[in-house]
Design an enzyme around this catalytic site. Structure first.
Site, short mmCIF file in Angstrom:
data_model
loop_
_atom_site.label_atom_id
_atom_site.label_comp_id
_atom_site.label_asym_id
_atom_site.label_seq_id
_atom_site.Cartn_x
_atom_site.Cartn_y
_atom_site.Cartn_z
N ASP A 48 1.53 -5.90 -6.17
CA ASP A 48 0.52 -6.87 -6.61
C ASP A 48 -0.34 -6.27 -7.72
O ASP A 48 -1.19 -6.96 -8.29
CB ASP A 48 -0.32 -7.40 -5.43
CG ASP A 48 -1.07 -6.31 -4.70
OD1 ASP A 48 -0.90 -5.12 -5.03
OD2 ASP A 48 -1.84 -6.66 -3.77
N LYS A 117 5.75 -5.41 1.68
CA LYS A 117 4.74 -4.37 1.93
C LYS A 117 3.40 -5.05 2.18
O LYS A 117 3.09 -6.06 1.54
CB LYS A 117 4.63 -3.42 0.73
CG LYS A 117 3.51 -2.39 0.87
CD LYS A 117 3.62 -1.26 -0.13
CE LYS A 117 3.06 -1.53 -1.50
NZ LYS A 117 1.65 -1.91 -1.53
N GLU A 119 -0.95 -4.04 3.27
CA GLU A 119 -1.96 -2.99 3.32
C GLU A 119 -2.72 -3.05 4.65
O GLU A 119 -2.95 -4.14 5.17
CB GLU A 119 -2.97 -3.16 2.17
CG GLU A 119 -2.34 -3.05 0.80
CD GLU A 119 -3.33 -3.21 -0.35
OE1 GLU A 119 -4.56 -3.34 -0.09
OE2 GLU A 119 -2.89 -3.22 -1.50
N GLU A 186 -1.73 6.21 -0.41
CA GLU A 186 -2.32 6.18 -1.76
C GLU A 186 -3.65 6.92 -1.76
O GLU A 186 -4.55 6.63 -0.96
CB GLU A 186 -2.52 4.71 -2.22
CG GLU A 186 -3.18 4.64 -3.59
CD GLU A 186 -3.10 3.28 -4.27
OE1 GLU A 186 -2.45 2.36 -3.72
OE2 GLU A 186 -3.70 3.14 -5.35
O1 KIV Z 1 0.77 -2.83 -6.17
C1 KIV Z 1 1.19 -1.68 -6.35
O2 KIV Z 1 1.65 -1.32 -7.45
C2 KIV Z 1 1.11 -0.74 -5.25
C3 KIV Z 1 1.37 0.70 -5.56
C4 KIV Z 1 0.17 1.27 -6.21
C5 KIV Z 1 1.77 1.46 -4.36
O3 KIV Z 1 0.84 -1.12 -4.16
#
Ligand code: KIV
Length: 269
Positions: A48, A117, A119, A186
């Site tokens: 994102d 993915k 968070e 991260e």
């Molecule tokens: O959105 C993204 O690019 C990410 C990376 C920084 C891991 O989540």
């Protein structure tokens, strides 16, 4: 170059077990996906972060499901051998388990991604469990989680205090228990990333988390020097394509103004 076969989850797991580093980069469209795959990446992330580096938002928060699906489809049209993970954007999974499963399903069914993915730590366990139970592979993301950067005090290193360190380690264990196949770490101290990587049975992918993660990820535009609004300390810029692009555009502009382009070679008789 010989056609690579599709990277699978068991292969990534075996790489961790053999101590072979996993490579991952973001891509947001057809050409970046083609180039990332041609470079032999193990995984592509439709992050994102596209909200900031492609769409010009000031954070990842405004990114919508429709934008993520649009970009994921473009990435998948390159038919990459790399395993493609697409980000669930802010508010597409936090409010409820049904939201999480439905939106993860959209990224797979409409976008064509291989995995998703999200968070967050222990609060996301019911969502992770439900998405995995729906047959969708999930990657976790801990440490500096940009969708909640304001709550975390800004874009700063996480896990510096003992309490923060223990929280991140406990979140990592809870996500693994819920079924994540890998975990992005991260912007956390390298020692903490090493400890988590040694403790977890699944691969960790670091960004600003030191050299001891099982793999690394960087943002395409950062590593190629295509985005310079800000550059975090952990970004290594491997090329300066923005400079090369501006130089080429200026040359084109000058040649048009001087009547040098198009010449005979680029005209039809
Ligand atoms: O959105 C993204 O690019 C990410 C990376 C920084 C891991 O989540």
């Amino acid at each position: 170059m010989a056609q690579r076969s599709k990277v699978t989850l068991p292969q990534l797991q075996a790489m961790k077990e053999r101590g072979e580093r996993i490579t991952m980069v973001t891509a947001y469209d057809y050409p970046s996906s083609l180039l990332a795959d041609r470079a032999g990446m193990d995984m592509i992330l439709v992050g994102d972060s596209l909200g900031m580096v492609v769409l010009g938002y000031s954070s990842t928060v405004p990114v919508t499901m429709d934008e993520m699906i649009h970009h994921t489809k473009a990435v998948m049209r390159a038919n990459p051998a790399a395993l493609v993970v697409a980000d669930l954007p802010f508010l597409s999974y936090q409010a409820s388990v049904p939201d999480a499963v439905y939106n993860a399903g959209r990224l797979i069914k409409e976008g064509g991604a291989d995995a998703v993915k999200l968070e967050g730590g222990q609060a996301m366990v019911p969502m992770v469990r439900a998405i995995v139970n729906a047959g969708i592979p999930v990657m976790g993301h801990l440490g500096l989680t940009p969708q909640s950067a304001v709550q975390l005090g800004g874009f700063r290193v996480q896990g510096r205090s003992e309490a923060e360190e223990e929280k991140i380690a406990a979140d990592a264990a809870a996500l693994v228990e819920a079924g994540v196949f890998a975990l992005v770490l991260e912007c956390i101290p390298a020692d903490l990333a090493r400890r988590i990587t040694a403790a977890l049975p699944v691969p960790t992918i670091g960004i600003g988390a030191g050299p001891d993660c099982d793999g690394q990820v960087l943002v395409y535009h950062d590593l190629l020097g295509l985005f310079d609004r800000f550059r975090p300390k952990f970004v290594k810029q491997y090329a300066n394509l923005a400079e090369a692009a501006v130089a080429a555009l200026e040359k084109y502009r000058d040649e048009v103004r001087q009547g040098k382009f198009p010449d005979q070679e680029h005209s039809f008789k």
